[in-house]
Design an enzyme around this catalytic site. Structure first.
Site, PDB file in Angstrom:
ATOM      1  N   GLY A 255       0.840  -1.197   0.000  1.00 56.09           N
ATOM      2  CA  GLY A 255       0.000   0.000   0.000  1.00 56.09           C
ATOM      3  C   GLY A 255       0.872   1.243   0.000  1.00 56.09           C
ATOM      4  O   GLY A 255       0.659   2.178  -0.754  1.00 56.09           O
ATOM      5  N   ALA A 256       1.875   1.211   0.869  1.00 55.08           N
ATOM      6  CA  ALA A 256       2.778   2.342   1.003  1.00 55.08           C
ATOM      7  C   ALA A 256       3.971   1.884   1.819  1.00 55.08           C
ATOM      8  O   ALA A 256       3.940   0.805   2.423  1.00 55.08           O
ATOM      9  CB  ALA A 256       2.080   3.502   1.711  1.00 55.08           C
ATOM     10  N   GLU A 258       7.326   3.204   4.466  1.00 53.92           N
ATOM     11  CA  GLU A 258       7.758   4.255   5.386  1.00 53.92           C
ATOM     12  C   GLU A 258       9.230   4.637   5.282  1.00 53.92           C
ATOM     13  O   GLU A 258       9.794   5.130   6.263  1.00 53.92           O
ATOM     14  CB  GLU A 258       7.462   3.794   6.813  1.00 53.92           C
ATOM     15  CG  GLU A 258       8.351   2.639   7.324  1.00 53.92           C
ATOM     16  CD  GLU A 258       7.743   1.244   7.205  1.00 53.92           C
ATOM     17  OE1 GLU A 258       6.852   1.046   6.358  1.00 53.92           O
ATOM     18  OE2 GLU A 258       8.166   0.349   7.951  1.00 53.92           O
ATOM     19  N   GLU A 292       2.180   5.640   7.756  1.00 54.87           N
ATOM     20  CA  GLU A 292       3.577   5.718   7.279  1.00 54.87           C
ATOM     21  C   GLU A 292       4.332   6.805   8.035  1.00 54.87           C
ATOM     22  O   GLU A 292       5.497   6.629   8.383  1.00 54.87           O
ATOM     23  CB  GLU A 292       3.628   5.971   5.771  1.00 54.87           C
ATOM     24  CG  GLU A 292       2.871   4.943   4.925  1.00 54.87           C
ATOM     25  CD  GLU A 292       3.173   3.498   5.243  1.00 54.87           C
ATOM     26  OE1 GLU A 292       4.281   3.197   5.706  1.00 54.87           O
ATOM     27  OE2 GLU A 292       2.271   2.654   5.048  1.00 54.87           O
TER      28      GLU A 292
HETATM   29  N1  SER Z   1       5.975  -1.430   6.009  1.00 55.77           N
HETATM   30  C1  SER Z   1       4.926  -1.107   5.097  1.00 55.77           C
HETATM   31  C2  SER Z   1       3.763  -0.597   5.853  1.00 55.77           C
HETATM   32  O1  SER Z   1       3.436  -1.094   6.883  1.00 55.77           O
HETATM   33  C3  SER Z   1       4.579  -2.296   4.272  1.00 55.77           C
HETATM   34  O2  SER Z   1       3.277  -2.677   4.226  1.00 55.77           O
HETATM   35  O3  SER Z   1       3.153   0.319   5.482  1.00 55.77           O
HETATM   36 ZN    ZN Z   2       3.399  -0.326   8.553  1.00 59.67          ZN
END
Ligand code: SER
Ligand code: ZN
Length: 683
Positions: A255-256, A258, A292
């Site tokens: 999804g995103a 960090e 994030e």
């Molecule tokens: N570390 C990332 C998150 O939790 C991968 O999904 O957003």
């Molecule tokens: Zn995460």
């Protein structure tokens, strides 16, 4: 790839630590050169002269050197080994030049191209596809990155320290593991804003998108600013760099992500226009942006020692983004939605062949462990801990966690020890929640004798694959008691269950109370209790706990609908009156009232009927649900007009939570009105 499981019990600290990394990228779609300079130092925690293993996959090694002397090394399929006996017993520098092919990288792990832009995804083990490195989260180092490319925007982690035509240099002073590395290069434009932290530091905020998409970033930027402020106010956490960049890309596995100072997002969690986005889209953008951003402290400043500890950052960060959304929006609706998701995804996972503990003991492929159990159940464990120790002790424990582990790669043991030290509480039994899979069943019975009311609980911990026998867990059961006239005689109280069976007695009651059990869904368990429709209607009308109020209403609606399907019954006045009361109760949030008016879904009903031994007939379920909606519309008819009128928003569109809640209730009311009129009508 190997099929041998990796085991938590086999953890060994890294042979060497990294004091600093410098990387140079000469970007080219098919032939990108990556030059690395890694300053190593033997890890004092290891004795002897251990080998240094560098991970590396799909890299064409051009050259390598140790303290400037060329090295003749032969990589294998997953990396290369520098034999311990050949390494200095003192700091040394390893340099390498490799060639990679971002254009051919369709796995979207490592450095890849998406619509003419370069982009990275390194969690969990993508950095090894960029260069040779100890690609494990317990090796943390400051990074310097030089990017050479004709593309106009060149981004990496940290602060930009220098740039010129065709190049830019970035420096990230905060030690980080390689999975947080990021690089973006492309023809991008920024939607920019600024933020001043509580201690007066100014931060430049940019959301980078393809030209033409700038106007679709306003809500994401607003969400980012609110997240930064919230983390300062609620957790005392400030942002720590001069710049915070977010990039939206169309091709993205997760999804995103960090990455430190350079979050990368799937564009659907950034871009939104009021004309096309739904209220749910806005809420999701707000939650993912916050998630994030919150990782900056829970994930980046304090990271995971190894991938078994994934829940350390994810459970805590999901919990924090849930807290944020409930502060921004209807807390009741947020909790209900989170529990619905938990039950639909995590409970199902926990009851099936893929059940695994929140902290697994072994894995073959870590990418398969980004699960509802690690994320969502992981967040529930934080919520339980907070409920058990109380809000004030939770805040103290978190302060201690940040103080003690900042800059470290930590474990669940570290996390729980912080709580033990901050509160003086023994958490050995609580830790079972991390090591045992499966959703506990909580059976409840009650009795009333001479003013004494007793609640008796039994917990059953079902076997799961590889874990046939379970131990009793600590279960915080939040309960309240209501008088038959609807008054609350016991406000929410957390009962702490630690035994397989336990009873709790309440004295001095004038009449048998109606219990409201597991308020706020205080533990991720399945509650098993016989409840009559009358009691459900009573709780729907009178419970002060919004979660249980909704839960009672939903269970009642399902009872009613089930009888309509199987017996052709009509919805009785209990359900209709209690729900009507909720619909017009101005003290309740409109978003909550809208949710309460939502009838059980046909799928959900089919499953419930199936579980009760019926063969569900979709046509009958549909017809019964239509009749149910019709009866509700008829009962509410006198109120609907006023509801629709008072909820209208005359001003310009606002994507905010208040307006969204009012829209949701107005839409629910409009839906009912159209049923009364026998069809759609123009508004
Ligand atoms: N570390 C990332 C998150 O939790 C991968 O999904 O957003
Ligand atoms: Zn995460």
């Amino acid at each position: 790839m190997t099929d041998t499981p990796i085991r938590l019990a086999d953890y060994l600290p890294p042979s060497h630590l990294v004091d600093g990394v410098s990387l140079t990228f000469r970007l080219d779609p098919g032939r990108t050169r990556v030059l690395s300079e890694i300053r190593f130092r033997p890890n004092p925690a290891r004795t002897g002269c251990p080998d240094l293993r560098l991970d590396g996959e799909g890299l064409a090694l051009v050259s390598a050197a140790l303290d400037g002397a060329p090295l003749a090394v032969q990589p294998d399929a997953t990396g290369l080994t520098l034999p311990g006996a050949s390494l200095p017993d003192a700091p040394f520098t390893f340099t390498a030049e490799v060639e990679i092919d971002p254009a051919a990288n369709t796995a979207l792990e490592g450095l890849y191209m998406s619509n003419g832009m370069y982009c990275t995804q390194c969690e969990a083990e993508g950095f090894r596809k960029i260069t040779f490195y100890p690609d494990r989260p317990d090796v943390m180092a400051p990074f310097r990155v030089r990017i050479e490319s004709d593309l106009p925007v060149l981004l990496s982690n940290g602060n930009e320290v220098a740039s010129g035509p065709g190049w830019a240099e970035w420096h990230d002073p905060w030690p980080k593991p390689s999975y947080l590395f990021a690089l973006v290069a492309g023809d991008l434009v920024a939607h920019s804003a600024g933020f001043t932290t509580a201690s007066g530091r100014t931060v430049a905020l940019n959301i980078w998108v393809r030209p033409g998409d700038e106007a679709r970033c306003a809500y994401a930027m607003d969400s980012l600013i609110r997240s930064m402020k919230w983390d300062e106010e609620v957790y005392g956490r400030e942002y720590d760099l001069d710049t915070f960049n977010i990039v939206a890309v169309d091709d993205f596995n997760m999804g995103a992500m960090e990455n430190k100072g350079l979050n990368i997002f799937n564009s659907k969690y950034v871009l939104a226009l009021p004309e096309t986005a739904t209220d749910d889209d806005f809420a999701r953008i707000e939650a993912v942006i916050a998630h994030e951003y919150f990782h900056n402290w829970t994930g980046n400043r304090i990271t995971c020692r190894d991938w078994f500890q994934l829940c350390l950052k994810e459970g805590l960060t999901v919990f924090r983004d849930q807290q944020f959304s409930s502060d921004m929006r209807s807390a009741a609706v947020k909790r209900i939605e989170d529990v619905l998701t938990l039950r639909a995804r995590q409970f199902r996972e926990d009851d099936g062949p893929l059940a695994h503990p929140v902290r697994p003991k072994e894995y073959i492929e870590i990418n398969n462990f980004y699960t509802a159990t690690v994320y969502e159940k992981g967040a529930e464990l934080i919520g339980m801990l907070k409920r058990l120790v109380g809000d004030e002790a939770y805040a103290r424990a978190l302060d201690l966690y940040f103080e003690r582990h900042d800059g470290q790669a930590a474990t669940i043991e570290d996390w729980l020890t912080v709580f033990e030290h901050a509160t003086g509480r023994d958490l050995a039994q609580f830790k079972l929640w991390y090591s045992e899979a499966g959703t506990p069943r909580l059976k409840v019975s009650d009795r009333f004798e001479e003013g004494r009311y007793t609640l008796e609980f039994e917990q059953v911990n079902p076997p799961t694959p590889g874990q046939p026998v379970k131990q009793p867990k600590v279960i915080p059961v939040a309960v309240g008691l209501l008088n038959p006239n609807g008054d609350e005689v016991l406000p929410t109280t957390v009962l702490e269950m630690t035994e397989p069976r336990q009873s709790f007695t309440f004295e001095g009651l004038g009449a048998r109370p109606v219990p409201s059990i597991l308020r706020g869904f205080s533990a991720p368990v399945v509650l098993e209790r016989e409840t009559s429709p009358e009691e459900r209607a009573f709780l729907l009308a009178h419970d002060t706990d919004p979660f249980n109020k909704w839960e009672a209403g939903r269970a009642l609606a399902k009872d009613v609908l089930a009888r309509m399907v199987t017996e052709g019954a009509q919805p009785g006045p209990d359900w209709l009156e209690a729900l009507a009361r909720v619909a017009v109760d101005e003290t309740l949030d409109p978003a909550f009232r809208a949710l309460a008016l939502r009838l059980p879904g046909e799928d959900d009903m089919a499953q419930t009927l199936h579980a009760a031994g019926h063969v569900p007939d979709p046509a009958r379920i549909h017809a019964a649900r239509e009749r149910m909606a019709g009866a509700l519309a008829e009962r509410l008819e006198p109120e609907l007009g006023a509801l629709i009128e008072t909820l209208a928003e005359p001003g310009p569109f606002s994507p905010g939570a208040r307006a969204a809640g009012r829209r949701a209730l107005r839409l629910a009311a409009l839906g009912l009105v159209t049923r009364r009129d026998g069809g759609a009508r123009a508004e």
